[in-house]
Write an enzyme that holds these catalytic residues in place. Structure first.
Site, PDB file in Angstrom:
ATOM      1  N   GLY A  74       0.691  -1.204   0.592  1.00 23.57           N
ATOM      2  CA  GLY A  74      -0.358   0.139  -0.031  1.00 23.57           C
ATOM      3  C   GLY A  74       0.917   1.446   0.103  1.00 23.57           C
ATOM      4  N   GLY A 122      -0.264  -4.694   0.583  1.00 16.48           N
ATOM      5  CA  GLY A 122      -1.180  -4.849  -0.586  1.00 16.48           C
ATOM      6  C   GLY A 122      -1.029  -5.815  -1.761  1.00 16.48           C
ATOM      7  CD  GLU A 145       2.599  -6.311   6.068  1.00 17.13           C
ATOM      8  OE1 GLU A 145       2.020  -5.984   4.358  1.00 17.13           O
ATOM      9  OE2 GLU A 145       2.865  -7.184   6.198  1.00 17.13           O
ATOM     10  CG  ASP A 153      -2.884  -5.366   6.465  1.00 13.22           C
ATOM     11  OD1 ASP A 153      -1.827  -5.592   5.170  1.00 13.22           O
ATOM     12  OD2 ASP A 153      -4.075  -4.229   5.638  1.00 13.22           O
TER      13      ASP A 153
END
Length: 361
Positions: A74, A122, A145, A153
């Site tokens: 992301g 992402g 992360e 995530d």
């Protein structure tokens, strides 16, 4: 035949068009290794709906522009600035991104992900939930992360928790890179196709019949796939299962410290560079995910945790050290694993009331 469905005219960051029987999604930010933005997510969502309704589209194909990778994750710089300014980009972006991740997993047509080069965060969410996942001899997949005050995530906890033994725990906590072989072994990919063979495979996919079944698409990919040599995870599986089976970070760290092997010491060094809070949150999410009934359930848990991440100083400090100032010396608070208590961790698991993530029925 090539027909443009949706193009972001202002930036051209996401190109969606039909090429023969394929609805092609091309992430088009090569200088940023195709880092995903909110606007790109929205174009993907609309294009997927258009492709699903188009009888001439047999499959969807997602790929990245440039030679460096499918997607580096992301747009954390944008998220960093929004968090510092008290904005709402994180909650808005993650909500829409996670819905797209869930839609990929249940997409009604074959969804082919070309996971060449770097695939992180992402980028994993846009590819590893697909029905047909292709890695190459250049693939480097990671969910690092925990090194920026966050956690795996985009459904990463669902994927990692279903890897063999403690392989997912290892990759989730250390953020280490998976090559193509590791990705297949861990359940993040299905087939390895040499990058040099991609143009020919891509041509074959776009030439598929309009009514091609999932098995027919799989057979097309299989003609170009090669067998893989064991990667790090398979070679060290016994040690991974023994060292990462514990349900606390303290116990995992102690086991690694007591083990004299080069592998264990390398994993311990990786843990020591991560946010202590993120390590504990990640382990709890991974253990929780093992009991989760669906990807959507994991995404709901991840969204609760992500809202706390966005409100915390850990994320801002982690991104500052890794991306903004690049000094690689984050000042985590708390700085020691043993000082991250249940009250701190519990904030990441609190029910969010009206702000809960829900999925369209």
């Amino acid at each position: 035949m090539s027909e443009t469905i949706t193009v972001d005219q202002a930036e051209g960051d996401l190109i969606a068009r039909r090429e023969g029987a394929a609805g092609v999604l091309r992430l088009n930010r090569p200088k940023a290794i195709n880092a995903l933005t909110l606007e790109m997510t929205r174009v993907i969502e609309g294009a997927m709906a258009s492709f699903a309704a188009d009888p001439e589209v047999a499959l969807v194909l997602i790929e990245g522009a440039g030679e460096r990778g499918l997607c580096a994750g992301g747009d954390i710089v944008g998220l960093y600035h929004s968090a510092r300014q008290g904005g709402d980009l994180g909650p808005v972006f993650w909500r829409e991104e996670y819905i797209v991740n869930a839609n990929i997993a249940k997409y009604p047509k074959p969804y082919v992900a070309f996971m060449d080069g770097l695939v992180m965060g992402g980028g994993v969410g846009l590819s590893a939930h697909g029905s047909h996942r292709i890695v190459t001899d250049r693939t480097k997949i990671a969910m690092p992360e925990v090194g920026i005050g966050f956690f795996p995530d985009v459904g990463g906890t669902w994927l990692l928790s279903r890897a063999p033994g403690e392989v997912g725990t290892y990759f989730g906590l250390t953020g280490e890179i998976m090559n193509g072989s590791d990705a297949i072994y861990a359940g993040f990919a299905d087939a390895l196709v040499p990058a040099a063979n991609w143009p020919e495979l891509r041509a074959a996919l776009t030439a598929a019949p309009a009514n091609a079944s999932a098995q027919q698409v799989r057979d097309i990919i299989g003609r170009f796939a090669v067998t893989t040599e064991p990667g790090t995870a398979r070679r060290h599986r016994a040690a991974i299962d023994r060292l990462f089976a514990h349900d606390s970070i303290e116990a995992i760290a102690a086991a690694l410290e007591a083990d004299g092997s080069e592998f264990a010491q390398g994993a311990l060094k990786a843990l020591r560079s991560k946010s202590p809070t993120s390590l504990k949150v990640t382990l709890r999410l991974l253990r929780q995910a093992r009991q989760a009934p669906s990807l959507e359930a994991c995404l709901i848990h991840e969204y609760r945790a992500a809202l706390q991440v966005f409100a915390s100083a850990e994320f801002i400090e982690g991104v500052r050290a890794a991306v903004i100032d690049k000094d690689r010396q984050p000042k985590w608070q708390p700085a020691r694993i043993e000082d991250v208590d249940d009250e701190i961790v519990g904030r990441y698991f609190a029910h969010r009331g009206a702000n809960e993530l829900t999925f369209p029925t």
